[in-house]
Design a protein around this motif. Sequence first.
Motif, mmCIF file in Angstrom:
data_model
loop_
_atom_site.group_PDB
_atom_site.id
_atom_site.type_symbol
_atom_site.label_atom_id
_atom_site.label_comp_id
_atom_site.label_asym_id
_atom_site.label_seq_id
_atom_site.Cartn_x
_atom_site.Cartn_y
_atom_site.Cartn_z
ATOM 1 N N UNK A 203 0.790 -1.265 -0.060
ATOM 2 C CA UNK A 203 0.115 0.175 0.088
ATOM 3 C C UNK A 203 0.720 1.138 0.044
ATOM 4 N N UNK A 204 1.794 1.241 0.804
ATOM 5 C CA UNK A 204 2.950 2.510 0.638
ATOM 6 C C UNK A 204 3.404 2.581 -0.744
ATOM 7 N N UNK B 283 2.370 1.718 -3.458
ATOM 8 C CA UNK B 283 1.462 1.885 -4.476
ATOM 9 C C UNK B 283 0.873 3.315 -4.504
ATOM 10 N N UNK B 284 0.753 3.888 -3.258
ATOM 11 C CA UNK B 284 0.128 5.050 -2.967
ATOM 12 C C UNK B 284 0.909 6.388 -3.012
ATOM 13 N N UNK B 285 2.353 5.983 -3.033
ATOM 14 C CA UNK B 285 3.227 7.252 -2.660
ATOM 15 C C UNK B 285 4.016 7.581 -3.763
ATOM 16 N N UNK B 286 4.971 8.565 -3.818
ATOM 17 C CA UNK B 286 5.792 8.922 -4.893
ATOM 18 C C UNK B 286 6.630 7.855 -5.497
ATOM 19 N N UNK B 287 6.839 6.762 -4.751
ATOM 20 C CA UNK B 287 7.535 5.578 -5.156
ATOM 21 C C UNK B 287 6.955 4.798 -6.207
ATOM 22 N N UNK B 288 5.549 5.075 -6.327
ATOM 23 C CA UNK B 288 4.895 4.144 -7.301
ATOM 24 C C UNK B 288 5.245 3.937 -8.703
ATOM 25 N N UNK B 289 5.718 4.924 -9.283
ATOM 26 C CA UNK B 289 6.294 4.945 -10.480
ATOM 27 C C UNK B 289 7.879 4.246 -10.767
ATOM 28 N N UNK B 290 8.207 3.880 -9.443
ATOM 29 C CA UNK B 290 9.759 3.405 -9.373
ATOM 30 C C UNK B 290 9.469 1.931 -9.249
ATOM 31 N N UNK B 291 8.137 1.355 -9.233
ATOM 32 C CA UNK B 291 7.997 -0.083 -8.756
ATOM 33 C C UNK B 291 7.083 -0.741 -9.916
ATOM 34 N N UNK B 292 7.175 -1.957 -10.347
ATOM 35 C CA UNK B 292 6.245 -2.634 -10.813
ATOM 36 C C UNK B 292 5.727 -3.356 -9.662
ATOM 37 N N UNK B 293 4.186 -3.432 -9.254
ATOM 38 C CA UNK B 293 3.515 -3.902 -8.188
ATOM 39 C C UNK B 293 2.528 -4.722 -8.705
ATOM 40 N N UNK B 294 2.306 -6.017 -8.248
ATOM 41 C CA UNK B 294 1.387 -6.942 -8.860
ATOM 42 C C UNK B 294 0.968 -7.934 -7.549
ATOM 43 N N UNK B 295 -0.298 -8.147 -7.549
ATOM 44 C CA UNK B 295 -1.079 -8.869 -6.492
ATOM 45 C C UNK B 295 -0.464 -10.146 -6.277
ATOM 46 N N UNK B 296 -0.647 -10.651 -5.206
ATOM 47 C CA UNK B 296 -0.308 -12.258 -4.888
ATOM 48 C C UNK B 296 0.809 -12.795 -5.660
ATOM 49 N N UNK B 297 0.855 -13.845 -6.593
ATOM 50 C CA UNK B 297 1.961 -14.419 -7.099
ATOM 51 C C UNK B 297 2.540 -13.823 -8.363
ATOM 52 N N UNK B 298 3.533 -14.579 -9.130
ATOM 53 C CA UNK B 298 4.352 -13.930 -10.154
ATOM 54 C C UNK B 298 3.386 -13.821 -11.264
ATOM 55 N N UNK B 299 2.265 -14.524 -11.241
ATOM 56 C CA UNK B 299 1.559 -14.622 -12.537
ATOM 57 C C UNK B 299 0.246 -13.483 -12.657
ATOM 58 N N UNK B 300 0.295 -12.840 -11.302
ATOM 59 C CA UNK B 300 -0.911 -11.998 -11.345
ATOM 60 C C UNK B 300 -0.661 -10.540 -12.150
ATOM 61 N N UNK B 301 -1.693 -10.093 -12.528
ATOM 62 C CA UNK B 301 -1.554 -8.942 -13.579
ATOM 63 C C UNK B 301 -0.904 -7.755 -12.928
ATOM 64 N N UNK B 302 -0.189 -7.148 -13.517
ATOM 65 C CA UNK B 302 0.377 -5.877 -12.907
ATOM 66 C C UNK B 302 -0.455 -5.003 -12.544
ATOM 67 N N UNK B 303 -0.347 -3.949 -11.743
ATOM 68 C CA UNK B 303 -1.089 -2.838 -11.184
ATOM 69 C C UNK B 303 -0.289 -1.577 -11.811
#
Length: 347
Positions: free
Chosen positions: A319-320, A322-342
């Motif tokens: 949550x930190x 995904x919602x902060x200024x770091x969001x554009x510096x990370x690929x964030x995805x739910x659950x396991x490696x095959x989950x869709x990227x957000x």
Amino acid sequence: QDYYGKELQKSEDLKTNACITSARPLPKLVRDALELIHEEVVARYYGCGLVIPECLSSCRILDLGSGSGRDCYLLSQLVGEQGHVTGIDMTEGQVRHRSGAAPLPPSSPLTLFPPSCQVEVAKKHIAYHMDKFGYRKPNVEFFHGYMEKLGDAGLADESYDIVISNCVISLAPDKRAVLQEAFRVLKPGGEMYFSDIYASQRLSETIQKHRVLWGECLAGALYWRDLYSIAEEVGFSPPCLVTASPITIGNKELEGIVGDCRFVSATYRLFKVPGGSWAGPGQVIYNGRIVGHERELVFDANFTFKEGEVVDVDAEMAAILQSSRFAEEFLIRAGGANAAALQGHCC
């Protein structure tokens, strides 16, 4: 006001290492920025850590207890001309040396400058630093005021990306009010990144009323567990510990007064995470684009993100990021490696 405004003239006057401790070496980016800061500003600096977080370009930053402005002028360079830094400090005055004390040695930088308010020291060097940094207009400003009452200085709701403080919240009697005001002025997804002094237990009234221990930031130190409860009450995410180092007193009289209580200088980061930002744990991949942290980003004591490496994170860290200024510096995805990227968003 009296201790910092009259008795302390330089960091060597301190009776403990509480306000001169840094738990990690200075990055080259920060060392280079320090080279450009006026000697009077550096000489009047009292801090207990390094409050220079990452990913600062174009950010708006507020420094609580900015003193002579050292951290503000450091951050001024790191946010760039499109960013902005505000400093606020309560100290009214600073005299050359206290009555009865030996005069400062001729080699001291303070013998070159007249007595002045800490805020005035910071203000009078704005033009000097903007010229050094090559900026066409100032990106810093300084106010005299109290960190418990930021509204009195005209600081609006949700107006800053980051709030920092360096060994000053321990000097505030109402620490909840400080955190509440910091939360109020932060934008959603914003961060409070601060160093301070913490105690291993709640302090006795004798310690709390001791004048020197208060000025040295020890008598006002929070019991570390209370930081967690206050942060939760105010609305912040759980504190992320970045660094911690023990404080040595080195004064037999003061050691006798504090007894078996122990103190640490610690840096924490708190985030104003909007509700519903993230529902559960996830996996993140750092893209390596933050200047000075291309190979890895040491986020806190628990999480180090290496460029291109998949890291499992809990729901709070997801949550930190995904919602902060770091969001554009990370690929964030739910659950396991095959989950869709957000897709992240920038605060």
